[in-house]
Write an enzyme that holds these catalytic residues in place. Structure first.
Site, PDB file in Angstrom:
ATOM      1  N   HIS A 177      46.320  44.873  30.081  1.00 38.95           N
ATOM      2  CA  HIS A 177      45.196  44.554  29.192  1.00 38.95           C
ATOM      3  C   HIS A 177      45.708  44.118  27.818  1.00 38.95           C
ATOM      4  CE1 HIS A 177      42.377  45.755  32.183  1.00 38.95           C
ATOM      5  NE2 HIS A 177      42.663  47.043  32.133  1.00 38.95           N
ATOM      6  N   ARG A 182      35.545  52.622  36.066  1.00 42.27           N
ATOM      7  CA  ARG A 182      37.011  52.749  36.131  1.00 42.27           C
ATOM      8  C   ARG A 182      37.463  54.118  35.618  1.00 42.27           C
ATOM      9  NH1 ARG A 182      39.743  46.909  35.252  1.00 42.27           N
ATOM     10  NH2 ARG A 182      38.316  45.812  36.633  1.00 42.27           N
ATOM     11  N   LEU A 238      34.710  27.076  16.193  1.00 42.68           N
ATOM     12  CA  LEU A 238      34.376  27.599  17.519  1.00 42.68           C
ATOM     13  C   LEU A 238      33.444  28.814  17.453  1.00 42.68           C
ATOM     14  CD1 LEU A 238      35.241  27.587  20.652  1.00 42.68           C
ATOM     15  CD2 LEU A 238      36.888  29.340  19.983  1.00 42.68           C
ATOM     16  N   ASP A 249      40.308  37.773  34.625  1.00 41.29           N
ATOM     17  CA  ASP A 249      40.629  38.790  35.636  1.00 41.29           C
ATOM     18  C   ASP A 249      42.115  38.782  35.989  1.00 41.29           C
ATOM     19  OD1 ASP A 249      40.010  40.872  37.340  1.00 41.29           O
ATOM     20  OD2 ASP A 249      39.431  39.569  39.004  1.00 41.29           O
TER      21      ASP A 249
HETATM   22  C1  IPE Z   1      35.055  41.079  36.027  1.00 43.04           C
HETATM   23  O1  IPE Z   1      36.250  41.528  36.552  1.00 43.04           O
HETATM   24  C2  IPE Z   1      34.823  41.666  34.666  1.00 43.04           C
HETATM   25  C3  IPE Z   1      35.748  41.247  33.610  1.00 43.04           C
HETATM   26  C4  IPE Z   1      36.714  40.370  33.721  1.00 43.04           C
HETATM   27  C5  IPE Z   1      35.551  41.883  32.347  1.00 43.04           C
HETATM   28  P1  IPE Z   1      36.299  42.765  37.579  1.00 43.04           P
HETATM   29  O2  IPE Z   1      37.725  42.949  37.925  1.00 43.04           O
HETATM   30  O3  IPE Z   1      35.588  43.924  37.002  1.00 43.04           O
HETATM   31  O4  IPE Z   1      35.459  42.202  38.803  1.00 43.04           O
HETATM   32  P2  IPE Z   1      35.403  42.706  40.328  1.00 43.04           P
HETATM   33  O5  IPE Z   1      35.163  44.181  40.286  1.00 43.04           O
HETATM   34  O6  IPE Z   1      36.724  42.376  40.947  1.00 43.04           O
HETATM   35  O7  IPE Z   1      34.290  41.937  40.945  1.00 43.04           O
HETATM   36  C1  IPE Z   2      40.237  42.108  34.003  1.00 42.18           C
HETATM   37  O1  IPE Z   2      41.403  42.539  34.615  1.00 42.18           O
HETATM   38  C2  IPE Z   2      39.964  42.849  32.735  1.00 42.18           C
HETATM   39  C3  IPE Z   2      38.837  43.788  32.788  1.00 42.18           C
HETATM   40  C4  IPE Z   2      38.023  43.958  33.781  1.00 42.18           C
HETATM   41  C5  IPE Z   2      38.616  44.605  31.618  1.00 42.18           C
HETATM   42  P1  IPE Z   2      41.369  43.690  35.716  1.00 42.18           P
HETATM   43  O2  IPE Z   2      41.629  44.980  35.029  1.00 42.18           O
HETATM   44  O3  IPE Z   2      40.131  43.624  36.505  1.00 42.18           O
HETATM   45  O4  IPE Z   2      42.626  43.301  36.591  1.00 42.18           O
HETATM   46  P2  IPE Z   2      42.748  43.455  38.169  1.00 42.18           P
HETATM   47  O5  IPE Z   2      41.641  42.653  38.774  1.00 42.18           O
HETATM   48  O6  IPE Z   2      42.644  44.897  38.480  1.00 42.18           O
HETATM   49  O7  IPE Z   2      44.099  42.878  38.460  1.00 42.18           O
HETATM   50 MG    MG Z   3      39.645  42.688  38.258  1.00 38.62          MG
END
Ligand code: IPE
Ligand code: IPE
Ligand code: MG
Length: 242
Positions: free
Chosen positions: A33, A67, A127, A16
């Protein structure tokens, strides 16, 4: 490498913080990303070097469809690009790739590519890399229950062991170490069943900044934990858990 490190057999990571990493640099979220994909490479490599047996990465949750379309599309094409780019290297390093999640939710083209790279890497003896994509922990449990009951409608056959064998992670030991980057302290519908006794580790580092050093720190922290599985500390020391 620190010799006192206890190497987890299975590490599961909620990657995250990509969006915030990009926003801090006044760049579009997708830039984050892309840098996150680089961090995946580093972590896969380090896990291989440390002889971790399995790494499960949360790449796209079943809730991430909410999203903006542009971000979802960008993530899908990033997944495609990464599969094309990394396939050879995975084979070379003996990494076996397996997707967990409802991949039928993806385009035919992406599904075909996923299957192709899974087949290509199937013989890997290093792995096991599980990529959770269009994955949800609740979905996993419901699918497992459906699969079990469709074959074996006898309710007495529904046990923790039989249900575990139907989960997307079947045959893989539950994660020893769960890591979440990005500062949030939640599971976000990741491996709900499998995390029952995992050690939880949270770091404020944003995923693109999570490097070999950061992973080593997480494993060092894990090495200091005493896992009791419901027993007393004394019982564990006496080796009654063996
Ligand atoms: C969890 O992250 C999903 C992934 C890392 C793929 P999110 O950013 O979607 O989680 P929330 O919405 O903050 O709980
Ligand atoms: C996690 O990073 C990746 C995915 C959920 C695909 P985020 O995109 O959730 O990053 P933040 O939480 O908005 O910073
Ligand atoms: Mg996130």
């Amino acid at each position: 490498m620190n010799l006192e490190m206890v190497i987890p057999r299975h590490i599961a990571i909620v990657m995250d913080g990509n969006g915030r990493w990009a926003q801090q640099r006044k760049r579009p979220r997708l830039f984050g990303h892309h840098r996150g994909a680089e961090a995946v490479r580093t972590t896969v490599k380090t896990c291989g070097q440390l002889s971790v047996e399995c790494l499960t990465l949360f790449a796209f949750s079943s809730e991430n469809w909410k999203r903006p379309e542009e971000e979802v599309d960008g993530l899908m094409s990033l997944l495609m690009t990464a599969l094309n780019r990394e396939a050879k290297g995975l084979v070379k390093h003996g990494v076996r790739l397996k997707f967990i999640g409802d991949i039928q939710g993806f385009s035919e083209k992406l599904q075909t590519k996923i299957k192709q790279v899974e087949e290509l890497t199937a013989g890997g003896d290093g792995l096991l890399l599980q990529v959770a994509a269009n994955y949800g922990g609740r979905w996993d449990i419901v699918e497992a229950a459906k699969a079990l009951l469709s074959r074996q409608p006898d309710l007495n056959e529904l046990t923790e062991t039989s249900l575990s064998k139907e989960l997307s992670t079947q045959g893989v030991p539950d994660p020893d170490l769960f890591i979440r980057t990005g500062g949030e302290r939640r599971i976000s519908n990741f491996l709900l069943w499998q995390l029952a006794y995992s050690e939880l580790y949270f770091t404020d580092l944003l995923w693109p900044d999570f490097d070999e050093q950061a992973l080593t720190e997480a494993i060092q922290d894990f090495s200091k934990r005493q896992r009791r599985f419901g027993m007393t500390g004394e019982q564990v020391k006496e080796g009654l858990h063996a």
